[in-house]
Write a protein that holds these residues in place. Structure first.
Motif, PDB file in Angstrom:
ATOM      1  N   GLU A  73      60.875 -26.706  -0.117  1.00 16.96           N
ATOM      2  CA  GLU A  73      60.128 -26.723  -1.364  1.00 16.96           C
ATOM      3  C   GLU A  73      59.851 -25.295  -1.855  1.00 16.96           C
ATOM      4  O   GLU A  73      60.024 -24.979  -3.031  1.00 16.96           O
ATOM      5  CB  GLU A  73      58.797 -27.476  -1.186  1.00 16.96           C
ATOM      6  CG  GLU A  73      58.965 -28.985  -0.994  1.00 16.96           C
ATOM      7  CD  GLU A  73      59.554 -29.297   0.372  1.00 16.96           C
ATOM      8  OE1 GLU A  73      60.443 -30.165   0.420  1.00 16.96           O
ATOM      9  OE2 GLU A  73      59.161 -28.673   1.373  1.00 16.96           O
ATOM     10  N   SER A  76      63.096 -23.514  -2.901  1.00 18.88           N
ATOM     11  CA  SER A  76      63.550 -23.969  -4.216  1.00 18.88           C
ATOM     12  C   SER A  76      62.725 -23.323  -5.324  1.00 18.88           C
ATOM     13  O   SER A  76      63.255 -22.906  -6.366  1.00 18.88           O
ATOM     14  CB  SER A  76      63.434 -25.497  -4.296  1.00 18.88           C
ATOM     15  OG  SER A  76      63.766 -25.958  -5.575  1.00 18.88           O
ATOM     16  N   SER A  77      61.412 -23.211  -5.086  1.00 19.26           N
ATOM     17  CA  SER A  77      60.533 -22.608  -6.086  1.00 19.26           C
ATOM     18  C   SER A  77      60.822 -21.116  -6.255  1.00 19.26           C
ATOM     19  O   SER A  77      60.878 -20.609  -7.385  1.00 19.26           O
ATOM     20  CB  SER A  77      59.070 -22.819  -5.680  1.00 19.26           C
ATOM     21  OG  SER A  77      58.201 -22.354  -6.671  1.00 19.26           O
ATOM     22  N   HIS A 120      56.128 -22.149 -13.214  1.00 17.83           N
ATOM     23  CA  HIS A 120      56.204 -21.587 -11.862  1.00 17.83           C
ATOM     24  C   HIS A 120      54.812 -21.392 -11.268  1.00 17.83           C
ATOM     25  O   HIS A 120      54.587 -21.659 -10.084  1.00 17.83           O
ATOM     26  CB  HIS A 120      56.950 -20.245 -11.885  1.00 17.83           C
ATOM     27  CG  HIS A 120      58.388 -20.360 -12.286  1.00 17.83           C
ATOM     28  ND1 HIS A 120      59.196 -21.385 -11.863  1.00 17.83           N
ATOM     29  CD2 HIS A 120      59.176 -19.568 -13.090  1.00 17.83           C
ATOM     30  CE1 HIS A 120      60.403 -21.236 -12.387  1.00 17.83           C
ATOM     31  NE2 HIS A 120      60.410 -20.142 -13.137  1.00 17.83           N
ATOM     32  N   ASN A 123      53.500 -24.754 -10.166  1.00 22.32           N
ATOM     33  CA  ASN A 123      54.209 -25.239  -8.975  1.00 22.32           C
ATOM     34  C   ASN A 123      53.715 -24.542  -7.706  1.00 22.32           C
ATOM     35  O   ASN A 123      53.502 -25.184  -6.672  1.00 22.32           O
ATOM     36  CB  ASN A 123      55.717 -25.025  -9.132  1.00 22.32           C
ATOM     37  CG  ASN A 123      56.336 -26.002 -10.105  1.00 22.32           C
ATOM     38  OD1 ASN A 123      55.706 -26.984 -10.495  1.00 22.32           O
ATOM     39  ND2 ASN A 123      57.556 -25.729 -10.526  1.00 22.32           N
ATOM     40  N   LEU A 124      53.533 -23.229  -7.778  1.00 22.97           N
ATOM     41  CA  LEU A 124      53.055 -22.489  -6.606  1.00 22.97           C
ATOM     42  C   LEU A 124      51.644 -22.925  -6.225  1.00 22.97           C
ATOM     43  O   LEU A 124      51.304 -23.026  -5.044  1.00 22.97           O
ATOM     44  CB  LEU A 124      53.087 -20.985  -6.871  1.00 22.97           C
ATOM     45  CG  LEU A 124      54.467 -20.324  -6.835  1.00 22.97           C
ATOM     46  CD1 LEU A 124      54.346 -18.845  -7.181  1.00 22.97           C
ATOM     47  CD2 LEU A 124      55.121 -20.488  -5.473  1.00 22.97           C
ATOM     48  N   ILE A 167      57.342 -30.643  -7.486  1.00 24.25           N
ATOM     49  CA  ILE A 167      57.743 -29.364  -6.898  1.00 24.25           C
ATOM     50  C   ILE A 167      58.714 -29.487  -5.743  1.00 24.25           C
ATOM     51  O   ILE A 167      59.209 -28.490  -5.237  1.00 24.25           O
ATOM     52  CB  ILE A 167      56.499 -28.593  -6.396  1.00 24.25           C
ATOM     53  CG1 ILE A 167      55.862 -29.344  -5.212  1.00 24.25           C
ATOM     54  CG2 ILE A 167      55.509 -28.360  -7.508  1.00 24.25           C
ATOM     55  CD1 ILE A 167      54.717 -28.606  -4.569  1.00 24.25           C
TER      56      ILE A 167
END
Length: 576
Positions: A73, A76-77, A120, A123-124, A167
């Motif tokens: 995960e 990918s982020s 982003h 997602n983080l 995510i």
């Protein structure tokens, strides 16, 4: 300017590594922030981008020392962030050198970069909040037990699945969607909880356009399930689901197509959504599915269901007719696939309802012949298919003498009689409705029914335990008795007159339909042999009693029987 371009070169070289790491992303963002201060054009937009780069840098710095090496995960982020930073670097270079092709295009490109940075950052934050950075693999939250789960436990589980959908890697997204689908099938409270979570349905709708086929299939399956809940339909519509569902009709995945059509079928139960389907080109796509789906019963069935729902809008109905759809659906009626056959018959019934021009078109294109083939006992058609075919025949042939001639010539009466004698109760009932309908169409039909042998079969139904069945049989016989030769046929059977009189017993509370039975007897009294049989039947007292109770038709029958040469006979019977 030389120094700024050198800094951008460092950013580019760092981002061109095969496997971007957290550290390389941090370095690239730091250099890009430094360079952004030298950009003199679009200063407001670059100030906003710089603020977002600062926030992203803080988030990456916070997770730099966590265990991310084997975490798909996070990888990918980071990879997605690196691609965005590379794009931002390209835009910065254009702004520094003022080499962009136009101000409006440049502003649009900077807006796109800004939105990506927002995504982003979120997602983080989700990764961090879920605790996915504390070990090599993501923590998997177990689904709460069905019988003891609290609402808070269920909400925590849904939130966890939602984060993974947003995510996670492709595989994690797929597994989360599968898990959510299983959960909502098991307990509909999960759907209600999901509906309360901000942007849940919006994310699902956005994922319908994802290129990964397995994810797209699972998303389509989930939204199709959710669309079955009345309270969620409005939320799905509000999330803009119609357009991606229509695009799903053109998907290479058969499952995506099927789930998309199934979802549209549920959503178009509200006719207000019909225009939206049409506006996005959905009608053409649905007709295409029907035209090419000979061996795809479920898919064609759902497509027919959507079209059935939306033909209530007259403009859409006319468009479908103009697209030459009637011959297509008549062709589908001949399909050996039960679902396709039933769905196409159902559609024809819907589109012909209340529209005589379409009824005539169905007849002209051979629809009646195709429907009669469905009725053939030798065909492989199901009972349900035959019931529906009978209903469409009654709808389509309601006002056409030519269609009645077609019915007679293709064995319609023989099929009805077969269902009377050997059919299941459900189709016997529909066949009886068809017989009643036919008996009210024309004298020719009444004569043909008598010649075919309907009278003894209808007499059997008079004694049915079902009041409705007995009533329809009596009404049909009453219509048929207008024809003299049908009266002769009825009277020719010694038991028929006696049965009618027996059923008129005033003491019988369940005999029912007395008015219709008296109507039949009234018609029969025009026949000498019938009058004799009434007098000699032994049940004349039933009519006498009804006459004494002031039943109008019974009094009329008594007067007819009391006239002329029958008067003395009756006086003897009444005073014996």
């Amino acid at each position: 300017m030389f120094e700024e371009n050198c800094s951008l070169l460092v950013v580019q070289e760092s981002l061109e590594e095969d496997k971007p790491s957290t550290q390389k992303a941090i370095e690239a963002i730091s250099s890009l922030i430094s360079v952004s201060y030298s950009i003199k054009v679009f200063s407001a937009k670059w100030q906003s981008i710089r603020n977002k780069l600062d926030e992203l840098l803080s988030s990456l710095t916070a997770i730099e020392n966590c265990d991310t090496n084997n975490n798909p995960e996070v990888f990918s982020s980071i990879q997605a962030i690196s691609e965005t930073i590379k794009d931002c670097h390209d835009q910065a270079k254009k702004c520094l050198n003022q080499s962009y092709s136009g101000k409006l295009i440049m502003q649009s490109d900077l807006d796109i970069v800004s939105r990506k940075l927002d995504n982003h950052k979120r997602n983080l934050l989700d990764i961090y909040n879920l605790g996915l950075l504390t070990q090599s693999y993501a923590i998997v939250v177990s689904k709460p037990s069905l019988h003891i789960a609290s609402r808070d436990d269920m909400k925590f589980y849904v939130l966890d699945l939602f984060s993974r959908i947003k995510i996670g890697s492709a595989d994690m997204k797929k597994q989360a969607l599968i898990a959510f689908n299983e959960a909502i099938q098991e307990d509909d409270r999960y759907v209600k909880i999901a509906a309360e979570i901000d942007n849940f349905f919006i994310f699902l709708v956005q994922f319908l356009d994802i290129q990964e086929s397995e994810i797209q299939e699972n998303v389509a399956k989930v939204v199709s399930m959710i669309a079955g809940f009345e309270s969620c339909k409005r939320l799905l519509i509000g999330a803009g689901i119609i357009a991606p569902l229509v695009r799903g009709l053109e998907s290479e995945s058969e499952l995506t197509k099927e789930f998309a059509t199934n979802c549209l079928q549920k959503l178009t139960e509200n006719a207000d959504n019909a225009w939206s389907v049409s506006a996005h080109g959905g009608v053409t796509s649905l007709l295409k599915i029907c035209n090419n789906g000979e061996n795809r019963g479920g898919l064609v069935g759902s497509a027919c269901g959507v079209l059935k729902n939306i033909v209530i809008v007259q403009e859409i109905k006319r468009f479908i007719i103009d697209e030459n759809a009637i011959p297509l659906f008549i062709k589908l009626v001949r399909s050996k696939d039960e679902v396709i056959q039933i769905s196409s018959i159902d559609f024809l019934q819907a589109i012909a309802r209340g529209d005589d021009s379409i009824r005539k078109l169905i007849i002209k294109e051979g629809g009646v012949r195709a429907l009669i083939r469905v009725l053939d006992p030798k065909s492989s058609s199901s009972t349900k298919g035959r019931e529906m075919a009978l209903r469409v025949i009654m709808t389509s042939c309601i006002s056409s003498e030519n269609s009645l001639h077609i019915l007679m010539s293709y064995g319609f009466l023989d099929h009805i009689l077969y269902f009377f004698r050997f059919g299941e109760f459900s189709i016997q009932e529909v066949a009886l409705k068809a017989a009643f309908w036919l008996s009210g169409t024309s004298e020719e039909a009444k004569k043909a029914m008598g010649d075919a042998g309907f009278i003894p079969e209808l007499v059997k139904f008079l004694g049915s335990k079902s009041f409705e069945i007995g009533e329809m049989a009596a009404e049909t016989l009453s219509n048929m008795m207008i024809i003299p030769r049908n009266r002769k046929r009825f009277v020719h059977n010694e038991q028929n007159v006696g049965l009618l009189l027996q059923m008129l017993d005033p003491e019988e509370t369940n005999s029912g339909n007395k008015k219709l039975l008296l109507s039949i007897l009234m018609t029969l009294t025009s026949c000498n042999s019938a009058r004799k049989k009434i007098v000699n039947s032994g049940y004349l007292k039933h009519i006498e009693k009804l006459a004494e109770d002031e039943v109008s038709d019974a009094k009329k029958i008594v007067r007819r029987l009391s006239g002329n040469k029958f008067r003395n006979m009756l006086n003897g019977l009444w005073h014996s």
